[in-house]
Design a protein around this motif. Structure first.
Motif, PDB file in Angstrom:
ATOM      1  N   ALA A   1     -44.920  19.157 136.373  1.00 42.55           N
ATOM      2  CA  ALA A   1     -43.924  18.515 135.519  1.00 42.55           C
ATOM      3  C   ALA A   1     -44.533  17.312 134.806  1.00 42.55           C
ATOM      4  N   ARG A   2     -45.278  16.520 135.545  1.00 42.46           N
ATOM      5  CA  ARG A   2     -45.934  15.343 134.951  1.00 42.46           C
ATOM      6  C   ARG A   2     -46.890  15.776 133.833  1.00 42.46           C
ATOM      7  N   ALA A   3     -47.653  16.831 134.093  1.00 41.34           N
ATOM      8  CA  ALA A   3     -48.616  17.308 133.100  1.00 41.34           C
ATOM      9  C   ALA A   3     -47.909  17.866 131.869  1.00 41.34           C
ATOM     10  N   ARG A   4     -46.872  18.654 132.076  1.00 41.97           N
ATOM     11  CA  ARG A   4     -46.128  19.240 130.960  1.00 41.97           C
ATOM     12  C   ARG A   4     -45.505  18.153 130.085  1.00 41.97           C
ATOM     13  N   ILE A   5     -44.907  17.154 130.718  1.00 44.63           N
ATOM     14  CA  ILE A   5     -44.284  16.074 129.955  1.00 44.63           C
ATOM     15  C   ILE A   5     -45.328  15.329 129.138  1.00 44.63           C
ATOM     16  N   THR A   6     -46.469  15.041 129.758  1.00 40.37           N
ATOM     17  CA  THR A   6     -47.537  14.308 129.069  1.00 40.37           C
ATOM     18  C   THR A   6     -48.071  15.096 127.882  1.00 40.37           C
ATOM     19  N   GLU A   7     -48.210  16.417 128.058  1.00 34.57           N
ATOM     20  CA  GLU A   7     -48.717  17.260 126.977  1.00 34.57           C
ATOM     21  C   GLU A   7     -47.724  17.371 125.821  1.00 34.57           C
ATOM     22  N   THR A   8     -46.443  17.355 126.149  1.00 35.29           N
ATOM     23  CA  THR A   8     -45.407  17.640 125.148  1.00 35.29           C
ATOM     24  C   THR A   8     -44.918  16.394 124.422  1.00 35.29           C
ATOM     25  N   PHE A   9     -44.712  15.314 125.175  1.00 32.43           N
ATOM     26  CA  PHE A   9     -44.161  14.086 124.609  1.00 32.43           C
ATOM     27  C   PHE A   9     -45.232  12.995 124.635  1.00 32.43           C
ATOM     28  N   ASP A  10     -45.778  12.656 123.461  1.00 40.60           N
ATOM     29  CA  ASP A  10     -46.800  11.614 123.438  1.00 40.60           C
ATOM     30  C   ASP A  10     -46.147  10.236 123.493  1.00 40.60           C
ATOM     31  N   GLY A  11     -46.989   9.226 123.493  1.00 35.55           N
ATOM     32  CA  GLY A  11     -46.494   7.865 123.664  1.00 35.55           C
ATOM     33  C   GLY A  11     -45.617   7.360 122.543  1.00 35.55           C
ATOM     34  N   THR A  12     -45.660   8.018 121.377  1.00 40.57           N
ATOM     35  CA  THR A  12     -44.776   7.595 120.290  1.00 40.57           C
ATOM     36  C   THR A  12     -43.342   8.026 120.527  1.00 40.57           C
ATOM     37  N   ARG A  13     -43.160   9.030 121.380  1.00 39.73           N
ATOM     38  CA  ARG A  13     -41.795   9.504 121.683  1.00 39.73           C
ATOM     39  C   ARG A  13     -41.326   9.069 123.066  1.00 39.73           C
ATOM     40  N   LEU A  14     -42.197   9.202 124.061  1.00 33.50           N
ATOM     41  CA  LEU A  14     -41.785   8.990 125.449  1.00 33.50           C
ATOM     42  C   LEU A  14     -41.978   7.543 125.880  1.00 33.50           C
ATOM     43  N   HIS A  15     -40.917   6.935 126.373  1.00 35.02           N
ATOM     44  CA  HIS A  15     -41.030   5.611 126.994  1.00 35.02           C
ATOM     45  C   HIS A  15     -41.381   5.762 128.463  1.00 35.02           C
ATOM     46  N   SER A  16     -40.627   6.596 129.175  1.00 33.26           N
ATOM     47  CA  SER A  16     -40.853   6.780 130.612  1.00 33.26           C
ATOM     48  C   SER A  16     -40.194   8.069 131.072  1.00 33.26           C
ATOM     49  N   ALA A  17     -40.635   8.552 132.235  1.00 30.59           N
ATOM     50  CA  ALA A  17     -40.086   9.771 132.818  1.00 30.59           C
ATOM     51  C   ALA A  17     -39.807   9.539 134.291  1.00 30.59           C
ATOM     52  N   TYR A  18     -38.773  10.222 134.797  1.00 26.36           N
ATOM     53  CA  TYR A  18     -38.324  10.043 136.172  1.00 26.36           C
ATOM     54  C   TYR A  18     -37.960  11.395 136.761  1.00 26.36           C
ATOM     55  N   ILE A  19     -38.009  11.482 138.075  1.00 29.11           N
ATOM     56  CA  ILE A  19     -37.533  12.636 138.810  1.00 29.11           C
ATOM     57  C   ILE A  19     -36.407  12.177 139.720  1.00 29.11           C
ATOM     58  N   TYR A  20     -35.388  13.007 139.867  1.00 29.23           N
ATOM     59  CA  TYR A  20     -34.272  12.632 140.729  1.00 29.23           C
ATOM     60  C   TYR A  20     -33.763  13.854 141.489  1.00 29.23           C
ATOM     61  N   GLY A  21     -32.847  13.634 142.397  1.00 29.41           N
ATOM     62  CA  GLY A  21     -32.284  14.732 143.168  1.00 29.41           C
ATOM     63  C   GLY A  21     -32.963  14.913 144.517  1.00 29.41           C
ATOM     64  N   SER A  22     -32.833  16.121 145.056  1.00 24.64           N
ATOM     65  CA  SER A  22     -33.276  16.375 146.430  1.00 24.64           C
ATOM     66  C   SER A  22     -34.793  16.325 146.586  1.00 24.64           C
ATOM     67  N   ILE A  23     -35.555  16.607 145.531  1.00 25.87           N
ATOM     68  CA  ILE A  23     -37.018  16.628 145.675  1.00 25.87           C
ATOM     69  C   ILE A  23     -37.555  15.235 146.006  1.00 25.87           C
ATOM     70  N   PRO A  24     -37.267  14.181 145.226  1.00 22.54           N
ATOM     71  CA  PRO A  24     -37.774  12.853 145.616  1.00 22.54           C
ATOM     72  C   PRO A  24     -37.033  12.245 146.809  1.00 22.54           C
ATOM     73  N   ARG A  25     -35.869  12.778 147.162  1.00 22.60           N
ATOM     74  CA  ARG A  25     -35.198  12.304 148.382  1.00 22.60           C
ATOM     75  C   ARG A  25     -35.806  12.933 149.623  1.00 22.60           C
ATOM     76  N   GLY A  26     -36.611  13.987 149.450  1.00 19.72           N
ATOM     77  CA  GLY A  26     -37.267  14.634 150.575  1.00 19.72           C
ATOM     78  C   GLY A  26     -36.430  15.667 151.278  1.00 19.72           C
ATOM     79  N   THR A  27     -35.325  16.107 150.650  1.00 19.91           N
ATOM     80  CA  THR A  27     -34.408  17.056 151.297  1.00 19.91           C
ATOM     81  C   THR A  27     -34.400  18.421 150.616  1.00 19.91           C
ATOM     82  N   ALA A  28     -35.306  18.648 149.669  1.00 18.81           N
ATOM     83  CA  ALA A  28     -35.313  19.900 148.911  1.00 18.81           C
ATOM     84  C   ALA A  28     -35.669  21.092 149.803  1.00 18.81           C
TER      85      ALA A  28
END
Length: 268
Positions: free
Chosen positions: A32-59
């Motif tokens: 996901a990190r790689a895809r976002i970096t490839e698709t949205f360059d610094g002129t468009r993307l300010h920041s990216a986040y992940i949420y939900g069960s995966i970063p909570r460790g319950t996925a």
């Protein structure tokens, strides 16, 4: 962090972290990190986040979905949305351990606005884990489990109900009904929790815990909310379950929410 999801000062603690990502989902996050970096360059993307069960460790592999929030320098365009759709489809195809991908797009100006301070701002500051770029949490306040937070996060359930009913009427396949039931159930459980959140005095995103906490204050609706939590985890194609959510529990909850916390400030 206390057992109620709060830091020592009584504010809501950020609930996820990259070091909590289960091993099975680490390749998903890297991709996901790689895809976002490839698709949205610094002129468009300010920041990216992940949420939900995966970063909570319950996925759970094969059941959990991948949830991403992209914050753009400008308000999202149709081209931005199309690029996000490509990311969703590519990641969903590549990794059988995830059941669907969702990418939210928000402009940084909207996210930091006074109108969104207790909704989109709270979401990023407390429910999202930084993945790329500067973390906007430092530019947002610390949040407490107040009636204001409840109203601004979930005080518009009635609007969602009308959309769900329209989609239910158009759903002709089991897949369509499952997708709708999952989204509606999760939203209803979260709304049920935030209805009682100020009285309980804490925060959780866990669906089962949310349903049980709600049931302490509304025992007559506890069984329905437990069904909603189960549907949020394992979606149902049963029209009766969808009808319970959109025609019974949902309307009652929307009315009770307005009576207790009021309606969310209108958005453009």
């Amino acid at each position: 962090m206390s057992e109620r999801g709060l830091d020592r000062d009584g504010t809501i603690a950020r609930e996820g972290a990259l070091d909590r990502v289960p091993a099975a989902f680490a390749p998903v996050v890297d991709a996901a990190r790689a895809r976002i970096t490839e698709t949205f360059d610094g002129t468009r993307l300010h920041s990216a986040y992940i949420y939900g069960s995966i970063p909570r460790g319950t996925a759970v592999p094969g059941i959990s979905d991948l949830d991403l929030q992209l914050v753009l320098h400008q308000e999202p365009s149709e081209a931005d949305r199309a690029d996000a759709d490509v990311i969703e489809a590519a990641l969903d195809r590549a990794f059988p351990q995830i059941d669907g991908v969702g990418v939210l797009l928000t402009g940084v100006g909207t996210l930091l606005s006074d109108l969104e301070r207790h909704d989109a701002g709270f979401f990023v500051a407390c429910l999202c884990t930084p993945l790329l770029g500067p973390d906007l949490a430092g530019r947002l306040p610390r949040y407490r489990p107040t009636s204001l937070l409840a109203r601004e996060t979930n005080g518009d359930l009635a609007l969602a109900l009308s959309r769900w009913r329209a989609r239910a009427a158009e759903a002709t396949t089991d897949t369509g009904r499952r997708v709708l039931s999952r989204g509606a159930a999760r939203r209803i459980v979260r709304t049920g929790f935030t209805l009682v959140m100020p009285r309980w005095g804490g925060w959780t995103s866990d669906l089962d815990e949310s349903a049980e906490l709600f049931g302490r204050y509304y025992p007559e609706r506890a069984a329905q909310m437990r069904t909603a939590a189960a549907t949020g985890r394992t979606p149902s194609a049963d029209p009766a379950v969808l009808s319970m959510l959109t025609d019974d529990l949902g309307p009652w909850l929307a009315a009770e929410y307005t009576a207790v916390h009021g309606e969310r400030a209108p958005r453009p």
